[in-house]
Design a protein around this motif. Structure first.
Motif, mmCIF file in Angstrom:
data_model
loop_
_atom_site.group_PDB
_atom_site.id
_atom_site.type_symbol
_atom_site.label_atom_id
_atom_site.label_comp_id
_atom_site.label_asym_id
_atom_site.label_seq_id
_atom_site.Cartn_x
_atom_site.Cartn_y
_atom_site.Cartn_z
ATOM 1 N N THR A 45 0.768 -1.132 0.039
ATOM 2 C CA THR A 45 0.043 0.147 0.015
ATOM 3 C C THR A 45 0.801 1.387 0.106
ATOM 4 O OG1 THR A 45 -1.761 1.350 1.422
ATOM 5 C CG2 THR A 45 -0.121 0.089 2.503
ATOM 6 N N GLU A 46 0.234 2.471 -0.461
ATOM 7 C CA GLU A 46 0.986 3.806 -0.367
ATOM 8 C C GLU A 46 0.471 4.537 0.681
ATOM 9 O OE1 GLU A 46 0.215 5.602 -4.103
ATOM 10 O OE2 GLU A 46 1.024 4.378 -5.374
ATOM 11 N N LEU A 47 -0.508 3.871 1.454
ATOM 12 C CA LEU A 47 -1.100 4.438 2.809
ATOM 13 C C LEU A 47 0.203 4.806 3.883
ATOM 14 C CD1 LEU A 47 -4.228 2.754 3.103
ATOM 15 C CD2 LEU A 47 -4.163 4.788 2.350
ATOM 16 N N LYS A 48 0.127 5.746 4.418
ATOM 17 C CA LYS A 48 1.084 6.005 5.561
ATOM 18 C C LYS A 48 0.927 5.577 6.884
ATOM 19 C CE LYS A 48 2.862 8.465 2.203
ATOM 20 N NZ LYS A 48 2.999 9.983 2.167
ATOM 21 N N GLY A 49 -0.181 4.666 7.069
ATOM 22 C CA GLY A 49 -0.355 4.000 8.096
ATOM 23 C C GLY A 49 -1.527 3.151 7.921
ATOM 24 N N ASP A 50 -2.005 2.476 8.999
ATOM 25 C CA ASP A 50 -3.276 1.413 9.070
ATOM 26 C C ASP A 50 -4.516 2.198 9.543
ATOM 27 O OD1 ASP A 50 -1.506 -0.611 8.358
ATOM 28 O OD2 ASP A 50 -1.128 -1.422 10.259
ATOM 29 N N PHE A 51 -4.251 3.509 10.128
ATOM 30 C CA PHE A 51 -5.511 3.871 10.683
ATOM 31 C C PHE A 51 -5.344 5.443 10.081
ATOM 32 C CE2 PHE A 51 -3.974 1.127 13.825
ATOM 33 C CZ PHE A 51 -5.297 0.501 14.063
ATOM 34 N N CYS A 52 -6.638 5.470 8.999
ATOM 35 C CA CYS A 52 -6.656 6.640 8.125
ATOM 36 C C CYS A 52 -7.929 7.575 8.379
ATOM 37 C CB CYS A 52 -6.775 6.243 6.690
ATOM 38 S SG CYS A 52 -5.156 5.617 6.380
ATOM 39 N N TYR A 53 -7.655 8.864 8.749
ATOM 40 C CA TYR A 53 -8.545 9.751 9.106
ATOM 41 C C TYR A 53 -9.031 10.458 7.664
ATOM 42 C CZ TYR A 53 -7.981 9.776 13.794
ATOM 43 O OH TYR A 53 -7.740 9.471 15.296
ATOM 44 N N PHE A 54 -10.386 10.165 7.084
ATOM 45 C CA PHE A 54 -10.605 10.684 5.717
ATOM 46 C C PHE A 54 -11.269 12.271 5.922
ATOM 47 C CE2 PHE A 54 -14.393 11.102 2.839
ATOM 48 C CZ PHE A 54 -13.820 10.987 1.727
ATOM 49 N N LEU A 55 -10.578 13.134 5.103
ATOM 50 C CA LEU A 55 -10.853 14.378 5.066
ATOM 51 C C LEU A 55 -12.095 14.873 4.416
ATOM 52 C CD1 LEU A 55 -7.694 14.575 6.084
ATOM 53 C CD2 LEU A 55 -7.680 16.680 4.842
ATOM 54 N N GLY A 56 -12.131 14.244 3.121
ATOM 55 C CA GLY A 56 -13.303 14.516 2.206
ATOM 56 C C GLY A 56 -12.605 14.529 0.818
ATOM 57 N N ASP A 57 -13.535 14.898 -0.192
ATOM 58 C CA ASP A 57 -12.928 15.194 -1.523
ATOM 59 C C ASP A 57 -12.420 16.614 -1.545
ATOM 60 O OD1 ASP A 57 -12.670 15.241 -4.335
ATOM 61 O OD2 ASP A 57 -14.658 15.811 -4.716
ATOM 62 N N VAL A 58 -11.162 16.658 -1.564
ATOM 63 C CA VAL A 58 -10.693 18.111 -1.636
ATOM 64 C C VAL A 58 -9.044 18.054 -2.089
ATOM 65 C CG1 VAL A 58 -9.570 17.507 0.621
ATOM 66 C CG2 VAL A 58 -9.699 20.020 0.068
ATOM 67 N N LYS A 59 -9.058 18.981 -3.116
ATOM 68 C CA LYS A 59 -7.667 19.088 -3.950
ATOM 69 C C LYS A 59 -6.988 20.228 -3.453
ATOM 70 C CE LYS A 59 -5.829 19.619 -8.567
ATOM 71 N NZ LYS A 59 -6.150 19.647 -10.135
ATOM 72 N N PHE A 60 -5.764 19.996 -2.997
ATOM 73 C CA PHE A 60 -4.965 21.025 -2.391
ATOM 74 C C PHE A 60 -3.951 21.601 -3.361
ATOM 75 C CE2 PHE A 60 -5.787 18.373 1.401
ATOM 76 C CZ PHE A 60 -6.450 19.326 2.400
ATOM 77 N N PRO A 61 -3.585 22.842 -3.163
ATOM 78 C CA PRO A 61 -4.121 23.760 -2.321
ATOM 79 C C PRO A 61 -5.546 24.130 -2.459
ATOM 80 C CG PRO A 61 -2.945 24.957 -4.034
ATOM 81 C CD PRO A 61 -2.652 23.573 -4.216
ATOM 82 N N HIS A 62 -6.179 24.265 -1.411
ATOM 83 C CA HIS A 62 -7.884 24.390 -1.278
ATOM 84 C C HIS A 62 -8.256 25.628 -0.647
ATOM 85 C CE1 HIS A 62 -12.183 23.205 -0.921
ATOM 86 N NE2 HIS A 62 -11.916 23.607 0.133
ATOM 87 N N THR A 63 -9.355 26.289 -1.230
ATOM 88 C CA THR A 63 -10.007 27.492 -0.692
ATOM 89 C C THR A 63 -11.401 27.095 -0.564
ATOM 90 O OG1 THR A 63 -8.750 29.111 -1.883
ATOM 91 C CG2 THR A 63 -10.688 29.929 -1.066
ATOM 92 N N ASP A 64 -11.909 27.466 0.906
ATOM 93 C CA ASP A 64 -13.255 27.220 1.287
ATOM 94 C C ASP A 64 -14.313 27.446 0.094
ATOM 95 O OD1 ASP A 64 -12.824 26.136 3.746
ATOM 96 O OD2 ASP A 64 -12.880 27.956 4.820
ATOM 97 N N GLN A 65 -15.314 26.669 0.036
ATOM 98 C CA GLN A 65 -16.490 27.008 -0.898
ATOM 99 C C GLN A 65 -17.913 26.914 0.107
ATOM 100 O OE1 GLN A 65 -16.244 24.146 -3.806
ATOM 101 N NE2 GLN A 65 -14.551 24.852 -4.585
ATOM 102 N N LEU A 66 -18.622 27.963 -0.139
ATOM 103 C CA LEU A 66 -19.606 28.090 0.846
ATOM 104 C C LEU A 66 -20.758 26.955 0.145
ATOM 105 C CD1 LEU A 66 -20.326 31.971 0.970
ATOM 106 C CD2 LEU A 66 -19.240 30.313 2.648
ATOM 107 N N ILE A 67 -21.793 26.615 1.181
ATOM 108 C CA ILE A 67 -22.590 25.536 0.769
ATOM 109 C C ILE A 67 -23.855 26.195 0.240
ATOM 110 C CG2 ILE A 67 -24.417 23.958 1.704
ATOM 111 C CD1 ILE A 67 -22.310 23.069 3.821
ATOM 112 N N LEU A 68 -24.216 25.933 -1.125
ATOM 113 C CA LEU A 68 -25.079 26.645 -1.769
ATOM 114 C C LEU A 68 -26.487 25.932 -1.814
ATOM 115 C CD1 LEU A 68 -22.855 27.649 -4.753
ATOM 116 C CD2 LEU A 68 -23.231 29.016 -2.685
#
Length: 238
Positions: A45-68
């Motif tokens: 695996t390319e994962l950096k560990g066995d326990f993974c916190y999911f952030l969401g669908d986000v491409k960095f760098p990222h700027t906030d988007q308001l919920i419409l």
């Protein structure tokens, strides 16, 4: 007397049959198979560990988007996740967070050098739009003793539509390589993520792996993989 001897013979045959099957799959055998499974995960695996916190669908760098109002339900769910996860990991030190000039309600995020050490990104191009699923992962599972083996048989004679034998194998494990950013943020992470709380290096934990019996009494499993930890949302479908 003859009847009793027949019953005893039948009982001996049944015990031998069970012993033969379980003898091939004893606790040490299961422990080695579980260990081999985790070794394979760690090697491939390319994962950096066995326990993974999911952030969401986000491409960095990222700027906030308001919920419409006209956002799809999925977009609302995803933005709702990011509202929780991005400020948290900026506070922890895995992301930078800066206000957007002229828009004090919006923030701009980038991954820090520390964050890159633990970040995994899966790019999903299978749908109508590309998704950038981001995770921060930590820790490595070290397999301990197998504590219990439960055999389950599903047969047509019992009313099932198939014949299948499996073993639910319980085992202990502990976790190594738990970084300071996890330990120092235990309460904050546990407050917005489920179902797995922060794994502490001095603790012993328990897990279950199901092994299926295939042709030629060969065992196989498909449940040894990284542990996904999702942010708590108001929707049970996410």
């Amino acid at each position: 007397m003859k009847l009793n001897l027949i019953k005893i013979s039948q009982l001996i045959i049944m015990v031998l049959a069970i012993s033969t099957l379980l003898g091939c799959y004893n606790k040490e055998e299961f422990k080695q198979r579980i260990k081999d499974g985790w070794d394979e995960v760690h090697a491939s695996t390319e994962l950096k560990g066995d326990f993974c916190y999911f952030l969401g669908d986000v491409k960095f760098p990222h700027t906030d988007q308001l919920i419409l109002e006209d956002d799809s339900q999925w977009q609302k769910w995803n933005k709702g996740k990011l509202i929780k996860t991005l400020p948290l990991f900026a506070e922890i030190g895995l992301l930078t967070r800066e206000r957007v000039e002229g828009h004090p309600e919006l923030y701009h995020y980038e991954v820090t050098e520390l964050g890159e050490k633990y970040r995994y990104q899966y790019i999903d191009r299978s749908g109508s739009r590309t998704k950038y699923e981001n995770y921060f992962c930590y820790g490595q599972i070290v397999v301990g003793d197998v504590t219990d083996v439960e055999k389950n048989e599903y047969t047509r004679a019992k009313g099932y539509s198939y014949n299948q034998t499996n073993f639910d194998v319980s085992y202990n494990y502990h976790v190594i390589n738990v970084p300071d950013w996890v330990l120092n943020s235990e309460n904050k992470l546990n407050a917005i993520y489920e179902p797995i709380t922060v794994m502490l290096p001095e603790e012993t934990y328990r897990d279950i792996v199901t092994f299926y019996v295939g042709k030629g009494d060969k065992l196989y499993e498909n449940s040894i993989h990284y542990k996904l930890i999702k942010p708590i949302t108001s929707s049970s479908s996410e």
